[in-house]
Design an enzyme around this catalytic site. Structure first.
Site, PDB file in Angstrom:
ATOM      1  N   SER A  19       4.040  37.984 -32.857  1.00 25.36           N
ATOM      2  CA  SER A  19       4.251  37.078 -33.966  1.00 25.36           C
ATOM      3  C   SER A  19       3.485  35.762 -33.857  1.00 25.36           C
ATOM      4  O   SER A  19       3.348  35.046 -34.844  1.00 25.36           O
ATOM      5  CB  SER A  19       5.740  36.750 -34.075  1.00 25.36           C
ATOM      6  N   SER A  52       5.119  38.898 -28.158  1.00 26.00           N
ATOM      7  CA  SER A  52       4.455  38.028 -29.134  1.00 26.00           C
ATOM      8  C   SER A  52       3.524  36.965 -28.573  1.00 26.00           C
ATOM      9  O   SER A  52       2.914  36.230 -29.353  1.00 26.00           O
ATOM     10  CB  SER A  52       5.494  37.343 -30.009  1.00 26.00           C
ATOM     11  N   LYS A  75       3.248  26.427 -32.143  1.00 24.46           N
ATOM     12  CA  LYS A  75       3.846  27.481 -32.985  1.00 24.46           C
ATOM     13  C   LYS A  75       4.970  26.896 -33.843  1.00 24.46           C
ATOM     14  O   LYS A  75       5.829  26.168 -33.326  1.00 24.46           O
ATOM     15  CB  LYS A  75       4.374  28.621 -32.105  1.00 24.46           C
TER      16      LYS A  75
HETATM   17  N1  GLN Z   1       6.641  42.577 -32.238  1.00 22.66           N
HETATM   18  C1  GLN Z   1       7.948  42.447 -31.679  1.00 22.66           C
HETATM   19  C2  GLN Z   1       8.955  42.325 -32.806  1.00 22.66           C
HETATM   20  O1  GLN Z   1       8.559  42.466 -33.903  1.00 22.66           O
HETATM   21  C3  GLN Z   1       7.997  41.259 -30.766  1.00 22.66           C
HETATM   22  C4  GLN Z   1       8.112  39.976 -31.480  1.00 22.66           C
HETATM   23  C5  GLN Z   1       8.177  38.804 -30.554  1.00 22.66           C
HETATM   24  O2  GLN Z   1       7.895  38.899 -29.357  1.00 22.66           O
HETATM   25  N2  GLN Z   1       8.595  37.682 -31.102  1.00 22.66           N
HETATM   26  O3  GLN Z   1      10.097  42.099 -32.586  1.00 22.66           O
END
Ligand code: GLN
Length: 451
Positions: free
Chosen positions: A127, A151, A52
């Site tokens: 994400s 995410s 990532k």
């Molecule tokens: N979807 C969540 C957010 O937008 C979680 C994102 C994440 O876990 N990095 O914050």
């Protein structure tokens, strides 16, 4: 073979922001040389991995999906990166993500959306959507992710693979570009539970460079993945996660997974965790608050982009122009929300209240784990939604993490494992298994029994 596969499909999937075939082949040869020199490497030596693009990497750019870091070349490796290299994993490249890991669909990347390999018109989750898509599309057998509010688990669920959020502090945040420091947790993606456990073990464990890293042995995750025995285990179904707003096909596959666990000898009971319904609003105060502070470092002086520095403007003006041009709309929304929630006069009403809710959620988990060994729920209320469907509706987007966020607020462990395809659309459904802090092995044990 994986480089060929990337060349074949990534034009359509867009899982990768950066692929370096030459570097990958050189890394692979170096692993051969280490083995030839008599070094004993672990079970993942020579295995390719997609990383990532929110972990720093020497020799490769790191963008966090943002224009503000375009062209930045980190001078050091994140601890997770370093441990991948030490274990002999071959880093194929860096994967796409929502900008600074803020999102649930990978549509917030400054470098274009990633597409779900099951249906290219749909989102791969977020994400860590580049990482989930890369593994799901067979571009890499393994990948890394980070889970701040879901995410890793949500993208794993909607692309039909395994994704694990370790206990907070069980994997190092050193060199992970910070979003919300009290929540951010690196973890593995793989196509099966055992592979995820091997990767989990390869990069986890105490790191003196991360002040919140836990100084305790890594839970026996590989052992647990190999012994998928759930006989006598107490499994709690979270009462609050189901019913209205959940796709029928998701609930059908979830119920079958629970029946399967029961048929394998688990004792299934319903458990109520009433405060979990407040997790989403608490998260969307705490996470933006931490992000507004963490992202202050992107000041146009230290990294990447610098706009308007023509000798006539002050540093403050250059900073404002750079941040206006370099951050996308979701990041700006969160910086504004967080700055507001932390400002004097509002702190107690918003941030302070959210932290109290966080404590209540931890207590609900503690009470639940007095009664059961693990909690289960669907990972997400729906299967992968179409690209664009929720892009202009942040509230609808935030709902994708309804079931995953309580675990982040409490800091415990949770996995998502595939549990079939929804009847309505033929798309993958994920089962979430949540375990107490440092009982990550239970997630793998139950996950392996279900897959
Ligand atoms: N979807 C969540 C957010 O937008 C979680 C994102 C994440 O876990 N990095 O914050």
């Amino acid at each position: 073979a994986h480089l060929d596969r990337i060349a074949e499909v990534d034009g359509r999937v867009n899982a990768f922001l950066h692929v370096d075939a030459e570097s990958a082949l050189a890394q692979a040869r170096a692993v051969d040389e280490r083995i030839a020199a008599g070094e004993t490497l672990g079970p993942l030596a020579g295995v390719p991995i997609a990383h990532k693009d929110v972990f720093t990497t020497t020799g490769m750019p790191t963008t966090a999906g943002s224009k503000i870091l375009e062209g930045w070349q980190p001078p050091y490796d994140a601890t997770v990166t370093r441990r991948l290299r030490e274990a002999g994993l071959v880093i194929l490249g860096k994967t796409n993500l929502d900008e600074f890991a803020m999102g649930s669909s990978t549509e917030n990347s400054a470098y274009g959306p990633t597409h779900n390999p099951w249906d290219l018109s749909r989102i791969p989750g977020g994400s860590s959507g580049g990482s989930s898509a890369a593994v799901s599309a067979y571009e890499a057998p393994l990948s890394t992710g980070t889970d701040t509010g879901g995410s890793i688990r949500q993208p794993a669920a909607v692309t039909g693979i395994v994704g694990m959020k370790p206990t907070y502090g069980g994997s190092s945040r050193y060199g992970l570009i910070a979003f919300a420091s009290s929540l951010d947790t690196p973890g593995p993606f793989a196509r099966n539970v055992l592979d995820a456990a091997l990767l989990h073990e390869a990069f986890s464990g105490h790191d003196p460079l991360d002040s919140t890293s836990i100084d305790a042995p890594v839970p026996q995750v590989v052992e647990a993945a190999l012994h998928a025995d759930v006989a006598g285990m107490r499994v709690g179904v979270v009462k609050e996660f189901g019913g209205e707003g959940y796709q029928p096909g998701v609930l059908a596959r979830f119920n079958e997974a629970v029946e399967l666990l029961e048929s394998l000898g688990a004792k299934v009971v319903e458990v109520s965790c009433p405060t979990f319904t407040y997790a989403l609003p608490a998260y969307y105060l705490i996470a933006p608050s931490e992000c507004s502070s963490n992202l202050a470092r992107f000041d146009a002086m230290r990294y990447g982009l610098r706009v308007g520095d023509d000798g006539t403007r002050s540093a403050e003006e250059v900073m404002a122009l750079t941040r206006a041009a370099g951050f996308g709309p979701e990041v700006k929304r969160r910086i504004m929300l967080g700055t507001y929630a932390l400002s004097s006069g509002y702190y107690d009403a918003y941030y302070g209240q959210a932290q109290k809710v966080r404590t209540l959620i931890m207590r609900d988990f503690e009470a639940a784990f007095q009664q059961v060994d693990v909690l289960v729920s669907p990972t997400t209320p729906t299967t992968a939604f179409p690209i664009g469907e929720r892009a202009d509706d942040p509230m609808a987007m935030y709902l994708a993490d309804l079931c995953t966020i309580p675990t982040n607020l409490a800091g415990n462990a949770a996995i998502s494992v595939p549990c079939g395809l929804a009847d309505e659309d033929g798309l993958p459904v994920g089962l979430q298994v949540m375990a107490p802090v440092l009982a990550d092995d239970r997630c793998y044990r139950v996950g392996a029994a279900v897959e």
